[in-house]
Every structure is written in structure tokens, then in C-alpha cells.
Design a protein around this motif. Structure first.
Motif, PDB file in Angstrom:
ATOM      1  N   UNK A  52     -25.348 -61.949 -20.780  1.00 13.81           N
ATOM      2  CA  UNK A  52     -24.461 -62.704 -21.668  1.00 13.81           C
ATOM      3  C   UNK A  52     -25.025 -64.094 -21.899  1.00 13.81           C
ATOM      4  N   UNK A  53     -24.905 -64.572 -23.123  1.00  9.38           N
ATOM      5  CA  UNK A  53     -25.352 -65.922 -23.427  1.00  9.38           C
ATOM      6  C   UNK A  53     -24.615 -66.451 -24.645  1.00  9.38           C
ATOM      7  N   UNK A  54     -24.624 -67.774 -24.777  1.00 13.89           N
ATOM      8  CA  UNK A  54     -24.053 -68.457 -25.929  1.00 13.89           C
ATOM      9  C   UNK A  54     -25.209 -68.934 -26.786  1.00 13.89           C
TER      10      UNK A  54
ATOM     11  N   UNK B 276     -11.673 -74.727 -27.676  1.00 10.92           N
ATOM     12  CA  UNK B 276     -10.388 -74.951 -28.342  1.00 10.92           C
ATOM     13  C   UNK B 276      -9.755 -76.271 -27.913  1.00 10.92           C
ATOM     14  N   UNK B 277     -10.017 -76.704 -26.688  1.00 12.91           N
ATOM     15  CA  UNK B 277      -9.417 -77.939 -26.175  1.00 12.91           C
ATOM     16  C   UNK B 277     -10.072 -79.193 -26.740  1.00 12.91           C
ATOM     17  N   UNK B 278     -11.249 -79.039 -27.334  1.00 10.28           N
ATOM     18  CA  UNK B 278     -11.984 -80.201 -27.833  1.00 10.28           C
ATOM     19  C   UNK B 278     -12.921 -80.807 -26.813  1.00 10.28           C
ATOM     20  N   UNK B 279     -12.970 -80.246 -25.610  1.00 12.29           N
ATOM     21  CA  UNK B 279     -13.874 -80.768 -24.586  1.00 12.29           C
ATOM     22  C   UNK B 279     -15.343 -80.500 -24.917  1.00 12.29           C
ATOM     23  N   UNK B 280     -15.600 -79.437 -25.693  1.00  9.90           N
ATOM     24  CA  UNK B 280     -16.945 -79.138 -26.159  1.00  9.90           C
ATOM     25  C   UNK B 280     -16.963 -79.367 -27.660  1.00  9.90           C
TER      26      UNK B 280
ATOM     27  N   UNK C 123     -31.429 -88.703 -37.276  1.00 13.67           N
ATOM     28  CA  UNK C 123     -31.497 -87.968 -36.020  1.00 13.67           C
ATOM     29  C   UNK C 123     -32.633 -86.948 -36.072  1.00 13.67           C
ATOM     30  N   UNK C 124     -33.207 -86.582 -34.931  1.00 10.23           N
ATOM     31  CA  UNK C 124     -34.265 -85.568 -34.928  1.00 10.23           C
ATOM     32  C   UNK C 124     -33.755 -84.241 -35.478  1.00 10.23           C
ATOM     33  N   UNK C 125     -34.658 -83.442 -36.029  1.00  9.43           N
ATOM     34  CA  UNK C 125     -34.266 -82.110 -36.466  1.00  9.43           C
ATOM     35  C   UNK C 125     -33.879 -81.282 -35.235  1.00  9.43           C
ATOM     36  N   UNK C 126     -32.948 -80.393 -35.427  1.00  8.44           N
ATOM     37  CA  UNK C 126     -32.458 -79.486 -34.372  1.00  8.44           C
ATOM     38  C   UNK C 126     -31.750 -80.214 -33.232  1.00  8.44           C
ATOM     39  N   UNK C 127     -31.274 -81.438 -33.472  1.00  4.86           N
ATOM     40  CA  UNK C 127     -30.597 -82.193 -32.423  1.00  4.86           C
ATOM     41  C   UNK C 127     -29.310 -81.500 -31.962  1.00  4.86           C
ATOM     42  N   UNK C 128     -28.697 -80.725 -32.857  1.00  4.58           N
ATOM     43  CA  UNK C 128     -27.415 -80.107 -32.522  1.00  4.58           C
ATOM     44  C   UNK C 128     -27.536 -79.131 -31.347  1.00  4.58           C
ATOM     45  N   UNK C 129     -28.675 -78.453 -31.223  1.00  4.20           N
ATOM     46  CA  UNK C 129     -28.845 -77.488 -30.136  1.00  4.20           C
ATOM     47  C   UNK C 129     -28.820 -78.190 -28.778  1.00  4.20           C
ATOM     48  N   UNK C 130     -29.552 -79.290 -28.680  1.00  8.34           N
ATOM     49  CA  UNK C 130     -29.569 -80.046 -27.422  1.00  8.34           C
ATOM     50  C   UNK C 130     -28.205 -80.688 -27.158  1.00  8.34           C
ATOM     51  N   UNK C 131     -27.543 -81.152 -28.207  1.00  7.94           N
ATOM     52  CA  UNK C 131     -26.232 -81.776 -28.076  1.00  7.94           C
ATOM     53  C   UNK C 131     -25.215 -80.786 -27.492  1.00  7.94           C
ATOM     54  N   UNK C 132     -25.207 -79.568 -28.016  1.00 12.58           N
ATOM     55  CA  UNK C 132     -24.289 -78.541 -27.506  1.00 12.58           C
ATOM     56  C   UNK C 132     -24.696 -78.109 -26.104  1.00 12.58           C
TER      57      UNK C 132
ATOM     58  N   UNK D 167     -22.413 -78.210 -22.551  1.00 11.00           N
ATOM     59  CA  UNK D 167     -22.097 -76.981 -21.815  1.00 11.00           C
ATOM     60  C   UNK D 167     -22.544 -77.084 -20.365  1.00 11.00           C
ATOM     61  N   UNK D 168     -23.754 -77.652 -20.146  1.00 11.77           N
ATOM     62  CA  UNK D 168     -24.258 -77.763 -18.780  1.00 11.77           C
ATOM     63  C   UNK D 168     -23.453 -78.763 -17.957  1.00 11.77           C
ATOM     64  N   UNK D 169     -22.930 -79.791 -18.597  1.00  6.42           N
ATOM     65  CA  UNK D 169     -22.118 -80.754 -17.867  1.00  6.42           C
ATOM     66  C   UNK D 169     -20.727 -80.193 -17.567  1.00  6.42           C
ATOM     67  N   UNK D 170     -20.212 -79.378 -18.488  1.00  9.96           N
ATOM     68  CA  UNK D 170     -18.829 -78.906 -18.361  1.00  9.96           C
ATOM     69  C   UNK D 170     -18.707 -77.714 -17.412  1.00  9.96           C
ATOM     70  N   UNK D 171     -19.668 -76.797 -17.485  1.00 12.28           N
ATOM     71  CA  UNK D 171     -19.578 -75.565 -16.706  1.00 12.28           C
ATOM     72  C   UNK D 171     -20.603 -75.560 -15.573  1.00 12.28           C
ATOM     73  N   UNK D 172     -20.140 -75.182 -14.390  1.00 11.37           N
ATOM     74  CA  UNK D 172     -21.024 -75.029 -13.239  1.00 11.37           C
ATOM     75  C   UNK D 172     -20.688 -73.704 -12.575  1.00 11.37           C
TER      76      UNK D 172
END
Length: 245
Positions: free
Chosen positions: A31-33, A124-128, A170-179, A183-188
Motif C-alpha cells: 500500500x502507498x499514497x 479531511x481535518x486539514x492537518x495535511x 518555487x522549484x518544479x515538483x515542489x508539491x511532492x516534497x511538500x506533501x 505525511x512523514x511528520x504526521x504519521x509514525x
């Protein structure tokens, strides 16, 4: 489209000891996002679905095997996938082109994973925060495997933003790193994993006919990358399609 993916759960069915006994051992699906870059084409599998039309992977796929002499049985993974015999002599498979942002591993917490409901709730909560995603391929490379996989890279370019000039683009493809960072900070959780640079694998076990053929293949890819880079980052969800095609 930002999507959750889960491969089919497979059970090992060999009878060569308890670890291979399907009643005592199982392998959970991966599974992956990530982003789906699947596209139905005339040269691919008839059941492929379209999630984007910005990038035709066939511009960097050697379906005529002019440059390559062998691959694994999966053949070309993007550009519509493999149609199977008699159009091609690889395993018939739908287009599976994608870019992983966060590998979850499994949705089963008992196996170290993360329930998909937790991701739905966080978004849905807006945290991500999910911005409008516009991307562009930055290179086609052979990874370090032997024989290698061929990958379309979606690197952030430049790798470091200009923090001194607030008006700088902003650099191209910045959205991937931003998301990814959110995710890495929110989920452990134990099975959380980052599969390296953002990329889309298009072929496994690539063996070229010669060094000159390898050079020619990457020259072909460079032309496609130049064309895509000149057009700039493109949205993937600019069509009428649904998640299931």
C-alpha cells in the motif's frame, strides 16, 4: 489525482516447509499514497484507464525494441501497459504508472501498517494540506539494480528553493516534497518508508543491445524530457475521468 493504492494480497502456496505453507504464512499487499499517471493508449492494454494525458510515456518507451534486447516479463509498465500476445510477447497488464509519495506497506496495524481511515481523517481535518499538484518529468535514468530498472524522475528542481528572494518561483515538483514532508511528520508507524527519489518505474531488468544502443535510447529520452520541460509543470487531473476510469 492523489490516490491510495493497494496491490492484491497474495498467499504463498508452495509446500516446501512451514514458512511457505499458505496456512501459516502470508504476504500483505503493498500500500502507498501517490500519484497515478495511468493512461489508456492504442498500443497498450485495452482495459487500461486514463488518469492523466499530460505525459505520454510511450515517448520514452522502446516498444519496438530498437535499443533494448530484453526485459523482465512485465515489459513496459506505462503508456497503456502491455497488450499481451499477439501484439506483444510480454505478460498482458494494464497501465500501472505511478509515483509513490509515502509507502505505507500495509493497512493492517497488526503488521506494522496504517489504516487507510487514518489518512482520510488527517486530510479531511486539514492537518495535511494538499495543494494543486502540477508536475513535470525531469529525467529518465537507470537505477542501480543489475540489470537496472528504468525510471522517469520527478525531482524538485532546483533542489533547494531560493529562500532569500521571496518573489522567486518555487522549484518544479515542489508539491511532492511538500506533501511527503507533512505525511512523514504526521504519521509514525513501523512500515512507513520512503522509496528514494520521486520516480515512476517504466521497465525492469533492462538490457541494452550495446553501449551505443543504450546511448541512443537515453538521447531519445532526453528529447522527450526537453519537450516536457519546455511545456512546464502540468496538472494531472484536468480531465473528466473518475478514480476508476
Amino acid at each position: 489525482l492523489l490516490s491510495l493504492f493497494l496491490t492484491t494480497r497474495l498467499f504463498v502456496s508452495l509446500t516446501m516447509g512451514p514458512v511457505l505453507d499458505k496456512k501459516k504464512h502470508k504476504v500483505d499487499g503493498l500500500a502507498f499514497l501517490g500519484l497515478s499517471l495511468a493512461m489508456k493508449t492504442d498500443v497498450g492494454h485495452p482495459d487500461s484507464i486514463t488518469h492523466q494525458t499530460a505525459f505520454d510515456y510511450n515517448l520514452v518507451q522502446d516498444r519496438e525494441y530498437k535499443y533494448l534486447q530484453s526485459t523482465n516479463d512485465d515489459g513496459w509498465l506505462g503508456g497503456g501497459g502491455e497488450p499481451g500476445p499477439p501484439k506483444s510477447w510480454k505478460l498482458a497488464a494494464k497501465d500501472s504508472a505511478h509515483v509513490e509519495i509515502l509507502r505505507i506497506g500495509t493497512f493492517d496495524p497488526a503488521l506494522g501498517g496504517l489504516p487507510k481511515e487514518a489518512i482520510y481523517e488527517a486530510i479531511a481535518s486539514g492537518n495535511i494540506m494538499i495543494p494543486e499538484i502540477e508536475v513535470v518529468p525531469t529525467a529518465v535514468v537507470a537505477n542501480g539494480d543489475k540489470p537496472p530498472e528504468l525510471e522517469i524522475r520527478f525531482d524538485m528542481d532546483p533542489a533547494v528553493p531560493d529562500f532569500d528572494d521571496l518573489d522567486a518561483p518555487l522549484p518544479v515538483n515542489w508539491q511532492l516534497k511538500f506533501i511527503h514532508n507533512q505525511l512523514f511528520r504526521h504519521f509514525k508507524f513501523p512500515s512507513r518508508f520512503c522509496p528514494g527519489a520521486f520516480h515512476s518505474t517504466i521497465l525492469r531488468k533492462a538490457e541494452f543491445r550495446s553501449d551505443e544502443h543504450q546511448k541512443g535510447y537515453f538521447q531519445m529520452c532526453d528529447k522527450a524530457i526537453k519537450k516536457w520541460r519546455e511545456a512546464g509543470p502540468r496538472p494531472l487531473n484536468d480531465g473528466p475521468w473518475e478514480p476508476d476510469g
